[in-house]
Design a protein around this motif. Structure first.
Motif, PDB file in Angstrom:
ATOM      1  N   VAL A   5      35.837  38.018  43.561  1.00 39.66           N
ATOM      2  CA  VAL A   5      35.323  39.099  42.728  1.00 39.66           C
ATOM      3  C   VAL A   5      36.471  39.975  42.243  1.00 39.66           C
ATOM      4  N   ASP A   6      36.630  40.042  40.926  1.00 39.97           N
ATOM      5  CA  ASP A   6      37.630  40.906  40.271  1.00 39.97           C
ATOM      6  C   ASP A   6      39.027  40.748  40.868  1.00 39.97           C
ATOM      7  N   SER A   8      42.861  40.159  41.084  1.00 45.81           N
ATOM      8  CA  SER A   8      44.026  40.394  40.221  1.00 45.81           C
ATOM      9  C   SER A   8      45.294  40.325  41.046  1.00 45.81           C
ATOM     10  N   ARG A  15      51.438  40.769  34.929  1.00 46.65           N
ATOM     11  CA  ARG A  15      50.109  40.483  35.473  1.00 46.65           C
ATOM     12  C   ARG A  15      49.908  38.968  35.465  1.00 46.65           C
ATOM     13  N   SER A  19      41.538  40.130  36.857  1.00 47.76           N
ATOM     14  CA  SER A  19      40.087  40.280  37.053  1.00 47.76           C
ATOM     15  C   SER A  19      39.314  38.960  37.006  1.00 47.76           C
ATOM     16  N   SER A  21      36.740  36.282  38.506  1.00 44.51           N
ATOM     17  CA  SER A  21      35.574  36.216  39.393  1.00 44.51           C
ATOM     18  C   SER A  21      34.926  34.845  39.272  1.00 44.51           C
ATOM     19  N   THR A  43      46.088  32.033  41.941  1.00 43.14           N
ATOM     20  CA  THR A  43      44.722  32.247  42.421  1.00 43.14           C
ATOM     21  C   THR A  43      44.472  31.442  43.692  1.00 43.14           C
ATOM     22  N   SER A  55      44.398  43.361  43.831  1.00 47.40           N
ATOM     23  CA  SER A  55      43.071  43.966  43.923  1.00 47.40           C
ATOM     24  C   SER A  55      42.023  42.857  43.893  1.00 47.40           C
ATOM     25  N   GLY A  56      40.796  43.234  44.233  1.00 48.66           N
ATOM     26  CA  GLY A  56      39.693  42.290  44.262  1.00 48.66           C
ATOM     27  C   GLY A  56      39.411  41.810  45.663  1.00 48.66           C
ATOM     28  N   THR A  57      38.349  41.029  45.792  1.00 46.92           N
ATOM     29  CA  THR A  57      37.965  40.516  47.106  1.00 46.92           C
ATOM     30  C   THR A  57      37.711  39.014  47.060  1.00 46.92           C
TER      31      THR A  57
END
Length: 174
Positions: A5-6, A8, A15, A19, A21, A43, A55-57
């Motif tokens: 989820v989201d 980054s 970057r 984001s 998902s 990823t 960030s993100g989970t």
């Protein structure tokens, strides 16, 4: 099984992943497709916690991966690296069974699983005493796939695992 989820990741001002998902259910196959440098490998490395997200989970079976020691998480996941990632100081056989040694399997179980894996990836047992540098690119890839499958993981992450294989071998492994 896997929920992202989201997610980054930034390296300084660059970057690498922005984001992202997705969800992958048990038994489902998901392919991350994109050009070189689009963040596919980054990823996958974040899922295994080889790289920490900015960030993100990421949750696996409902558990946030940040709550699991990285090395314990990686023992549950079969991962074939883009550049294979074999240990050059180990023999082929040692490379294949390293996850089993880390999981404290007994030697009889390890020997039986090694034979099974060699058949599965169509490698001759005579290669077990060789070093990875003595193998062809396709043989090294098959060793990487065998190692990823060794501990019978419930999750497999494949980062271009079949690039050095001929079409017939690729079809057989898939």
């Amino acid at each position: 099984m896997i929920d992202v989820v989201d997610l980054s990741k930034s390296f300084g001002q660059t970057r690498a992943v922005a984001s992202v998902s997705f969800a992958v259910a048990t038994g489902e196959v998901l392919a991350l497709v994109g050009g070189s440098g689009s963040g596919k490998t980054t990823t996958l490395k974040m899922i295994t916690r080889l790289i920490e997200p900015s960030s993100g989970t990421i949750t696996i079976d409902g558990t946030d991966t940040r709550t699991i020691n990285g090395y314990l998480l990686r023992r549950r996941i079969g991962y074939v690296f883009q550049k294979i990632g074999l240990f050059p100081h180990m023999t082929v056989g040692e490379n294949i069974v390293v996850p089993l040694v880390l999981l404290n399997w007994d030697q009889t179980q390890i020997a039986g699983r090694l034979e099974e894996l060699l058949r599965m990836v169509d490698l001759d047992s005579s290669l077990c005493a060789r070093r990875p540098s003595e193998l062809s690119g396709g043989q090294r890839q098959r060793v990487g796939v065998a190692r990823a499958l060794a501990a019978k993981p419930t999750i497999m992450l494949l980062d271009e695992p079949f690039g050095a294989l001929d079409p017939l071998t690729r079809d057989k492994l898939q």
